[in-house]
Every structure is written in structure tokens, then in C-alpha cells.
Design a protein around this motif. Structure first.
Motif, PDB file in Angstrom:
ATOM      1  N   ASP A  54       0.823  -1.214   0.000  1.00 59.77           N
ATOM      2  CA  ASP A  54       0.000   0.000   0.000  1.00 59.77           C
ATOM      3  C   ASP A  54       0.856   1.262   0.000  1.00 59.77           C
ATOM      4  O   ASP A  54       0.611   2.184  -0.782  1.00 59.77           O
ATOM      5  CB  ASP A  54      -0.953  -0.001   1.202  1.00 59.77           C
ATOM      6  N   GLU A  55       1.851   1.310   0.879  1.00 56.12           N
ATOM      7  CA  GLU A  55       2.718   2.492   0.933  1.00 56.12           C
ATOM      8  C   GLU A  55       3.567   2.602  -0.333  1.00 56.12           C
ATOM      9  O   GLU A  55       3.760   3.694  -0.855  1.00 56.12           O
ATOM     10  CB  GLU A  55       3.614   2.447   2.175  1.00 56.12           C
ATOM     11  N   GLY A 109      31.903   3.395  -4.332  1.00 55.47           N
ATOM     12  CA  GLY A 109      32.372   4.312  -3.292  1.00 55.47           C
ATOM     13  C   GLY A 109      31.304   5.109  -2.571  1.00 55.47           C
ATOM     14  O   GLY A 109      31.631   6.008  -1.795  1.00 55.47           O
ATOM     15  N   GLY A 110      30.061   4.804  -2.799  1.00 52.37           N
ATOM     16  CA  GLY A 110      28.996   5.530  -2.126  1.00 52.37           C
ATOM     17  C   GLY A 110      28.755   5.016  -0.709  1.00 52.37           C
ATOM     18  O   GLY A 110      29.039   3.869  -0.399  1.00 52.37           O
ATOM     19  N   ASP A 111      28.250   5.901   0.117  1.00 54.90           N
ATOM     20  CA  ASP A 111      27.865   5.553   1.479  1.00 54.90           C
ATOM     21  C   ASP A 111      26.340   5.516   1.504  1.00 54.90           C
ATOM     22  O   ASP A 111      25.686   6.558   1.390  1.00 54.90           O
ATOM     23  CB  ASP A 111      28.398   6.583   2.471  1.00 54.90           C
ATOM     24  N   VAL A 112      25.762   4.326   1.626  1.00 57.10           N
ATOM     25  CA  VAL A 112      24.322   4.135   1.484  1.00 57.10           C
ATOM     26  C   VAL A 112      23.693   3.818   2.830  1.00 57.10           C
ATOM     27  O   VAL A 112      24.181   2.970   3.567  1.00 57.10           O
ATOM     28  CB  VAL A 112      24.007   2.986   0.501  1.00 57.10           C
ATOM     29  N   THR A 113      22.603   4.523   3.109  1.00 56.36           N
ATOM     30  CA  THR A 113      21.786   4.218   4.272  1.00 56.36           C
ATOM     31  C   THR A 113      20.391   3.869   3.773  1.00 56.36           C
ATOM     32  O   THR A 113      19.843   4.570   2.918  1.00 56.36           O
ATOM     33  CB  THR A 113      21.688   5.433   5.228  1.00 56.36           C
ATOM     34  N   VAL A 114      19.847   2.795   4.299  1.00 51.48           N
ATOM     35  CA  VAL A 114      18.485   2.409   3.945  1.00 51.48           C
ATOM     36  C   VAL A 114      17.570   2.834   5.083  1.00 51.48           C
ATOM     37  O   VAL A 114      17.804   2.486   6.240  1.00 51.48           O
ATOM     38  CB  VAL A 114      18.369   0.891   3.700  1.00 51.48           C
ATOM     39  N   ALA A 115      16.558   3.614   4.740  1.00 53.30           N
ATOM     40  CA  ALA A 115      15.555   4.051   5.715  1.00 53.30           C
ATOM     41  C   ALA A 115      14.233   3.374   5.363  1.00 53.30           C
ATOM     42  O   ALA A 115      13.893   3.225   4.193  1.00 53.30           O
ATOM     43  CB  ALA A 115      15.403   5.567   5.673  1.00 53.30           C
ATOM     44  N   PHE A 116      13.521   2.977   6.385  1.00 55.14           N
ATOM     45  CA  PHE A 116      12.249   2.295   6.175  1.00 55.14           C
ATOM     46  C   PHE A 116      11.102   3.285   6.297  1.00 55.14           C
ATOM     47  O   PHE A 116      11.022   4.026   7.276  1.00 55.14           O
ATOM     48  CB  PHE A 116      12.101   1.135   7.166  1.00 55.14           C
ATOM     49  N   MET A 117      10.249   3.300   5.296  1.00 62.86           N
ATOM     50  CA  MET A 117       9.132   4.234   5.268  1.00 62.86           C
ATOM     51  C   MET A 117       8.102   3.854   6.327  1.00 62.86           C
ATOM     52  O   MET A 117       7.687   2.708   6.417  1.00 62.86           O
ATOM     53  CB  MET A 117       8.479   4.232   3.875  1.00 62.86           C
ATOM     54  N   ASP A 118       7.736   4.838   7.110  1.00 64.22           N
ATOM     55  CA  ASP A 118       6.634   4.711   8.059  1.00 64.22           C
ATOM     56  C   ASP A 118       5.682   5.848   7.726  1.00 64.22           C
ATOM     57  O   ASP A 118       5.906   6.995   8.122  1.00 64.22           O
ATOM     58  CB  ASP A 118       7.131   4.808   9.493  1.00 64.22           C
ATOM     59  N   SER A 119       4.650   5.537   6.970  1.00 61.47           N
ATOM     60  CA  SER A 119       3.785   6.597   6.436  1.00 61.47           C
ATOM     61  C   SER A 119       3.088   7.385   7.527  1.00 61.47           C
ATOM     62  O   SER A 119       2.825   8.576   7.351  1.00 61.47           O
ATOM     63  CB  SER A 119       2.770   6.017   5.458  1.00 61.47           C
ATOM     64  N   GLU A 120       2.792   6.758   8.652  1.00 66.41           N
ATOM     65  CA  GLU A 120       2.125   7.481   9.736  1.00 66.41           C
ATOM     66  C   GLU A 120       3.001   8.634  10.241  1.00 66.41           C
ATOM     67  O   GLU A 120       2.551   9.773  10.351  1.00 66.41           O
ATOM     68  CB  GLU A 120       1.804   6.518  10.881  1.00 66.41           C
ATOM     69  N   PHE A 121       4.269   8.338  10.509  1.00 70.54           N
ATOM     70  CA  PHE A 121       5.191   9.380  10.969  1.00 70.54           C
ATOM     71  C   PHE A 121       5.496  10.379   9.859  1.00 70.54           C
ATOM     72  O   PHE A 121       5.582  11.585  10.098  1.00 70.54           O
ATOM     73  CB  PHE A 121       6.490   8.770  11.502  1.00 70.54           C
ATOM     74  N   TRP A 129       4.776  14.373   9.862  1.00 69.78           N
ATOM     75  CA  TRP A 129       5.870  15.313   9.598  1.00 69.78           C
ATOM     76  C   TRP A 129       5.492  16.279   8.475  1.00 69.78           C
ATOM     77  O   TRP A 129       5.736  17.479   8.573  1.00 69.78           O
ATOM     78  CB  TRP A 129       7.129  14.521   9.259  1.00 69.78           C
ATOM     79  N   LEU A 130       4.878  15.758   7.427  1.00 73.64           N
ATOM     80  CA  LEU A 130       4.424  16.623   6.327  1.00 73.64           C
ATOM     81  C   LEU A 130       3.427  17.653   6.837  1.00 73.64           C
ATOM     82  O   LEU A 130       3.504  18.842   6.499  1.00 73.64           O
ATOM     83  CB  LEU A 130       3.763  15.802   5.216  1.00 73.64           C
ATOM     84  N   GLY A 131       2.467  17.199   7.651  1.00 82.62           N
ATOM     85  CA  GLY A 131       1.433  18.095   8.162  1.00 82.62           C
ATOM     86  C   GLY A 131       1.991  19.186   9.054  1.00 82.62           C
ATOM     87  O   GLY A 131       1.622  20.357   8.924  1.00 82.62           O
ATOM     88  N   VAL A 132       2.902  18.831   9.949  1.00 84.33           N
ATOM     89  CA  VAL A 132       3.505  19.803  10.859  1.00 84.33           C
ATOM     90  C   VAL A 132       4.277  20.855  10.073  1.00 84.33           C
ATOM     91  O   VAL A 132       4.266  22.039  10.407  1.00 84.33           O
ATOM     92  CB  VAL A 132       4.427  19.091  11.883  1.00 84.33           C
ATOM     93  N   ASN A 133       4.941  20.435   9.030  1.00 86.26           N
ATOM     94  CA  ASN A 133       5.768  21.349   8.235  1.00 86.26           C
ATOM     95  C   ASN A 133       5.010  21.980   7.066  1.00 86.26           C
ATOM     96  O   ASN A 133       5.585  22.767   6.322  1.00 86.26           O
ATOM     97  CB  ASN A 133       7.003  20.617   7.728  1.00 86.26           C
ATOM     98  N   ASP A 134       3.750  21.608   6.905  1.00 88.11           N
ATOM     99  CA  ASP A 134       2.912  22.138   5.825  1.00 88.11           C
ATOM    100  C   ASP A 134       3.548  21.908   4.446  1.00 88.11           C
ATOM    101  O   ASP A 134       3.629  22.812   3.622  1.00 88.11           O
ATOM    102  CB  ASP A 134       2.611  23.623   6.043  1.00 88.11           C
ATOM    103  N   PHE A 135       4.021  20.667   4.230  1.00 95.07           N
ATOM    104  CA  PHE A 135       4.641  20.274   2.974  1.00 95.07           C
ATOM    105  C   PHE A 135       3.704  19.374   2.191  1.00 95.07           C
ATOM    106  O   PHE A 135       2.847  18.708   2.755  1.00 95.07           O
ATOM    107  CB  PHE A 135       5.933  19.483   3.219  1.00 95.07           C
ATOM    108  N   ASP A 136       3.922  19.335   0.873  1.00 96.30           N
ATOM    109  CA  ASP A 136       3.292  18.335   0.017  1.00 96.30           C
ATOM    110  C   ASP A 136       4.346  17.273  -0.304  1.00 96.30           C
ATOM    111  O   ASP A 136       5.528  17.579  -0.422  1.00 96.30           O
ATOM    112  CB  ASP A 136       2.784  18.958  -1.288  1.00 96.30           C
TER     113      ASP A 136
END
Length: 161
Positions: free
Chosen positions: A85-86, A119-131, A135-142
Motif C-alpha cells: 500500500d505504501e 564508493g557511495g555511502d548508502v543508508t536504507v531508511a524504512f518508510m513509516d507513512s504514519e510518521f 511530519w508533512l502536516g507539521v511542516n505544511d509540505f506536500d
């Protein structure tokens, strides 16, 4: 293609037997079991379908590597979706090509390895749509890819403290 090669391809794509059954349009998991353990002359249509998906993943990895090499920074955050879904909501075009969050995981893993090899430094972040949505709402972002990466970087910095 031998029966073990079909199974290896399915596993390399990150697919469970159930997911592969759905992806190939088969009626039951037993058909996958038969393809893996039965007739060594695996129906070429099924093999080609899985091989085509593998090719889509590799093309997406090459695109990700190209984007990385064009960027002046040596670190990158890749966002991994944990459910369909996400994944479909935030990356509809990629979801259409890959079809599931588990296959997306294979794409992320292959991209990470490819970028690290150059040579890249990669970080994998896991999407948590609730958070993320909060965050989008607090910052008034689309929503946008750039904002998802910014959100992920903030989450990573918060975890590192």
C-alpha cells in the motif's frame, strides 16, 4: 532451465511461492512447487516473465546508480517500503514495474550494493507513512521524493543521537 534455476530466480526476486503464484497468474502455490520440483522443462513463459522482472529491477538499479553519480554528495538515502500500500501510494510508477514491496526490497538491496561498489555511502531508511504524514502536516509540505529523503535523513539523525 532446470527446476533449481527457476527456484533460484524466484528467490533472487525476493518472492515467496504465494507471491510468485499471484505474479504469474497461477491458480495455486502447488503449481509453483511443481515448477520448482517437477518437470525440469519449466514452461518458458513463466521463466521469461520472471526474467523480465529481474531485468526491470536491474534497469531500475542502473538508473539509481546514474542518479547517484550525477549527485555531488557521496552519501545517499534509499527508502525501503515495507508494504504494498505504501509502495503504491508513494512510488506508483515503480510499484507498477516491480509489483510488490518484497521485490522493491530486492531493488533496494541491489542498488545499495551497486552504489557501495563505486564508493557511495548508502543508508536504507524504512518508510513509516504514519510518521511521515505527520511530519508533512507539521511542516505544511506536500509529498515529493526529495521531502521523503529529507524526512528519512532527519529520522536517521534522530536515531544516531
Amino acid at each position: 532451465m532446470s527446476k533449481t534455476e527457476f527456484q533460484k530466480l524466484r528467490i533472487n526476486l525476493g518472492m515467496s511461492r504465494t507471491e510468485c503464484t499471484t505474479y504469474l497468474g497461477l491458480k495455486s502455490v502447488e503449481e509453483i512447487v511443481f515448477l520448482e520440483n517437477g518437470d525440469p522443462k519449466v514452461h518458458s513463459r513463466y521463466r521469461e516473465t520472471l526474467a523480465r522482472l529481474d531485468s526491470v529491477i536491474e534497469t531500475a538499479v542502473l538508473t539509481e546508480v546514474d542518479l547517484f553519480t550525477q549527485n555531488a554528495e557521496r552519501d545517499i538515502v534509499l527508502i525501503r517500503f515495507l508494504n504494498d500500500d505504501e509502495f503504491a501510494l508513494y512510488e506508483p510508477e515503480l510499484f507498477e514495474g516491480l509489483g510488490s514491496a518484497s521485490v522493491h526490497g530486492v531493488f533496494i538491496n541491489r542498488s545499495k550494493l551497486a552504489i557501495e561498489r563505486i564508493g557511495g555511502d548508502v543508508t536504507v531508511a524504512f518508510m513509516d507513512s504514519e510518521f511521515y504524514e505527520a511530519w508533512l502536516g507539521v511542516n505544511d509540505f506536500d509529498d515529493s521524493l526529495e521531502l521523503r529523503v529529507s524526512w528519512a535523513r532527519q529520522q536517521i539523525r534522530g536515531l544516531a543521537k
